[in-house]
Write a protein that holds these residues in place. Sequence first.
Motif, mmCIF file in Angstrom:
data_model
loop_
_atom_site.group_PDB
_atom_site.id
_atom_site.type_symbol
_atom_site.label_atom_id
_atom_site.label_comp_id
_atom_site.label_asym_id
_atom_site.label_seq_id
_atom_site.Cartn_x
_atom_site.Cartn_y
_atom_site.Cartn_z
ATOM 1 N N ARG A 139 11.813 -24.622 27.407
ATOM 2 C CA ARG A 139 10.401 -24.284 27.403
ATOM 3 C C ARG A 139 9.966 -23.955 28.837
ATOM 4 O O ARG A 139 10.288 -24.691 29.774
ATOM 5 C CB ARG A 139 9.609 -25.479 26.858
ATOM 6 N N ALA A 140 9.258 -22.857 29.013
ATOM 7 C CA ALA A 140 8.888 -22.391 30.346
ATOM 8 C C ALA A 140 7.384 -22.141 30.424
ATOM 9 O O ALA A 140 6.771 -21.672 29.455
ATOM 10 C CB ALA A 140 9.636 -21.111 30.686
ATOM 11 N N ILE A 141 6.826 -22.418 31.572
ATOM 12 C CA ILE A 141 5.397 -22.216 31.739
ATOM 13 C C ILE A 141 5.064 -20.724 31.764
ATOM 14 O O ILE A 141 5.843 -19.906 32.261
ATOM 15 C CB ILE A 141 4.882 -22.916 33.012
ATOM 16 N N VAL A 142 3.932 -20.391 31.213
ATOM 17 C CA VAL A 142 3.417 -19.031 31.243
ATOM 18 C C VAL A 142 2.173 -18.971 32.126
ATOM 19 O O VAL A 142 2.039 -18.103 32.985
ATOM 20 C CB VAL A 142 3.064 -18.549 29.824
ATOM 21 N N ALA A 143 1.264 -19.915 31.901
ATOM 22 C CA ALA A 143 0.013 -19.948 32.654
ATOM 23 C C ALA A 143 -0.581 -21.340 32.594
ATOM 24 O O ALA A 143 -0.339 -22.080 31.628
ATOM 25 C CB ALA A 143 -0.984 -18.931 32.105
ATOM 26 N N GLY A 144 -1.352 -21.679 33.616
ATOM 27 C CA GLY A 144 -1.993 -22.984 33.649
ATOM 28 C C GLY A 144 -3.366 -22.908 34.279
ATOM 29 O O GLY A 144 -3.688 -21.930 34.975
ATOM 30 N N VAL A 145 -4.166 -23.913 34.010
ATOM 31 C CA VAL A 145 -5.521 -23.955 34.558
ATOM 32 C C VAL A 145 -5.882 -25.389 34.895
ATOM 33 O O VAL A 145 -5.591 -26.318 34.123
ATOM 34 C CB VAL A 145 -6.537 -23.331 33.570
ATOM 35 N N SER A 146 -6.487 -25.540 36.068
ATOM 36 C CA SER A 146 -7.007 -26.841 36.465
ATOM 37 C C SER A 146 -8.267 -27.129 35.672
ATOM 38 O O SER A 146 -9.143 -26.279 35.561
ATOM 39 C CB SER A 146 -7.331 -26.825 37.962
ATOM 40 N N TRP A 147 -8.351 -28.300 35.091
ATOM 41 C CA TRP A 147 -9.468 -28.588 34.189
ATOM 42 C C TRP A 147 -10.799 -28.704 34.926
ATOM 43 O O TRP A 147 -11.820 -28.250 34.442
ATOM 44 C CB TRP A 147 -9.189 -29.879 33.427
ATOM 45 N N ILE A 148 -10.810 -29.312 36.106
ATOM 46 C CA ILE A 148 -12.072 -29.521 36.828
ATOM 47 C C ILE A 148 -12.451 -28.275 37.627
ATOM 48 O O ILE A 148 -13.527 -27.717 37.455
ATOM 49 C CB ILE A 148 -11.990 -30.744 37.751
ATOM 50 N N GLY A 149 -11.559 -27.821 38.501
ATOM 51 C CA GLY A 149 -11.892 -26.712 39.375
ATOM 52 C C GLY A 149 -11.731 -25.341 38.749
ATOM 53 O O GLY A 149 -12.343 -24.365 39.200
#
Length: 123
Positions: A45-55
Amino acid sequence: QVQLVESGGGLVQAGGSLRLSCAASGLTSTIHNMGWFRQTPGKERAIVAGVSWIGGATYEIDSVKGRFTISRDTVKNTVDLQMNWLKPEDTALYFCAANYGRVPGGAYRSDYWGQGTQVTVSS
């Protein structure tokens, strides 16, 4: 505990678009990031995209930059992945993750995973 439910996968022709959505429930106050991963048979399994929840800072892998956009809604507790200009190589089982991170050695782990949604791009 956090529960994640994905939706929005499907079959699309190359060049088309899909929007994946992930709804989080449970202890959502404990979320510090969310992301989308994908996996094909025989591969990790490989990351595609991520987002910081607060900022709200976002991250996309190079192969999807300019085509995929990740966004989050901290009121609805959702994270979406808008996928445009899809390619056959984007075909995979896509997973939503919450509180992911890298472990020594470089692999990713996550506290929570969704059940996965299939994206198939035909040529």
